[in-house]
Design a protein around this motif. Structure first.
Motif, short mmCIF file in Angstrom:
data_model
loop_
_atom_site.label_atom_id
_atom_site.label_comp_id
_atom_site.label_asym_id
_atom_site.label_seq_id
_atom_site.Cartn_x
_atom_site.Cartn_y
_atom_site.Cartn_z
N GLN A 13 0.84 -1.19 0.00
CA GLN A 13 0.00 0.00 0.00
C GLN A 13 0.88 1.25 0.00
O GLN A 13 1.82 1.36 0.80
CB GLN A 13 -0.91 0.00 1.24
N TRP A 55 5.23 -1.95 2.29
CA TRP A 55 4.52 -3.06 2.92
C TRP A 55 3.90 -2.61 4.24
O TRP A 55 4.56 -2.00 5.07
CB TRP A 55 5.47 -4.23 3.20
N GLN A 56 2.63 -2.90 4.38
CA GLN A 56 1.92 -2.67 5.63
C GLN A 56 1.63 -4.04 6.26
O GLN A 56 1.23 -4.97 5.57
CB GLN A 56 0.60 -1.92 5.38
N TYR A 57 1.83 -4.15 7.57
CA TYR A 57 1.67 -5.44 8.24
C TYR A 57 0.42 -5.41 9.13
O TYR A 57 0.29 -4.56 10.01
CB TYR A 57 2.91 -5.76 9.07
#
Length: 251
Positions: A64, A68-70
């Motif tokens: 996004q 990287w979004q976790y």
């Protein structure tokens, strides 16, 4: 004279495959675009040219805004409704919804205590649990008694109409044992229809009636002892301690 040629980039390059929602699935290969002069690669559908995300247990990586979004990932895990105790399988990435726990309820009698964050047993639920356990044990005591009598007396081999005559046959046989001139109309009719000796039939009927009476009395006493223990049981452990095992007289 040697030609000064620029070496080709690698023919394949590792890229990241995403699902329809942008979550990382796995790495795959993109092929070099041989028709392009800028060394670009042909990305498979749904892929991005980026390093794979970090491996964070319990999280899903989503691409996004170029990074990287976790997010928490509990997909496939089973949780339980704190309202009903029913299992619920998580099928979406993200924070867990309210009203669930990963601890299953011990049984249908426990309810969720939000303050204690645990399944608890209220006083009324405990009483109902004990009442239900006693009812089940009571039925088991009675069913086992009847099954034992049926096996021992071979009741399954006799039709119902004939079983209904046993009481009269027994009464006639007992009367004959006291007074051998006593009338035995049913036994007499059975002997006639069977072509059997009447006194021999009376003797066998008497023996069978007394054996059945002894068996029934013995099992009835055992059954009543089990019921006495059940009535005295104050908790589930006491109910469970009642082991049903009927025996024959003299065993």
């Amino acid at each position: 004279m040697s030609l000064n040629t620029k070496p080709l980039p690698p023919l394949t390059k590792q890229v990241c495959q995403l699902d329809a929602n942008g979550y990382y699935l796995y790495t795959t290969d993109a092929d070099l675009d041989l028709a392009a002069s800028d060394g670009s690669y042909i990305l498979p559908g749904g892929c991005i040219d980026a390093d794979p995300p970090e491996d964070r247990p319990g999280h899903a990586a989503r691409w996004q805004d170029g990074a990287w979004q976790y997010l928490p990932d509990h997909r496939g895990q089973v949780f339980y409704s704190t309202a009903t105790g029913q299992p619920h399988t998580i099928n979406a990435v993200g924070a867990l919804p309210d009203g669930i726990t990963d601890t299953p309820p011990p049984d249908k009698y426990h309810s969720w205590d939000a303050k204690a964050k645990a399944w608890t047993l209220t006083k009324s639920a405990r009483a109902q649990q004990l009442a239900d356990a006693k009812a089940a044990k009571y039925a088991a005591i009675n069913n086992a008694a009847q099954a034992h009598i049926s096996r021992a007396a071979e009741l399954d081999k006799v039709p119902e109409f004939e079983l209904a005559t046993w009481a009269q046959q027994a009464a006639e046989a007992e009367a004959w044992a006291v007074n051998n001139t006593a009338a035995t109309p049913m036994l007499s009719q059975i002997a006639l229809a069977r072509g059997a000796d009447l006194d021999d039939l009376r003797t066998k009927a008497l023996k069978k009636a007394r054996a059945y009476s002894a068996l029934a009395a013995h099992v009835a006493g055992q059954r009543q002892a089990y019921v006495d223990a059940l009535n005295a049981a104050a908790d589930l452990a006491a109910v469970d301690e009642i082991k049903i095992n009927y025996s024959a007289p003299g065993a």
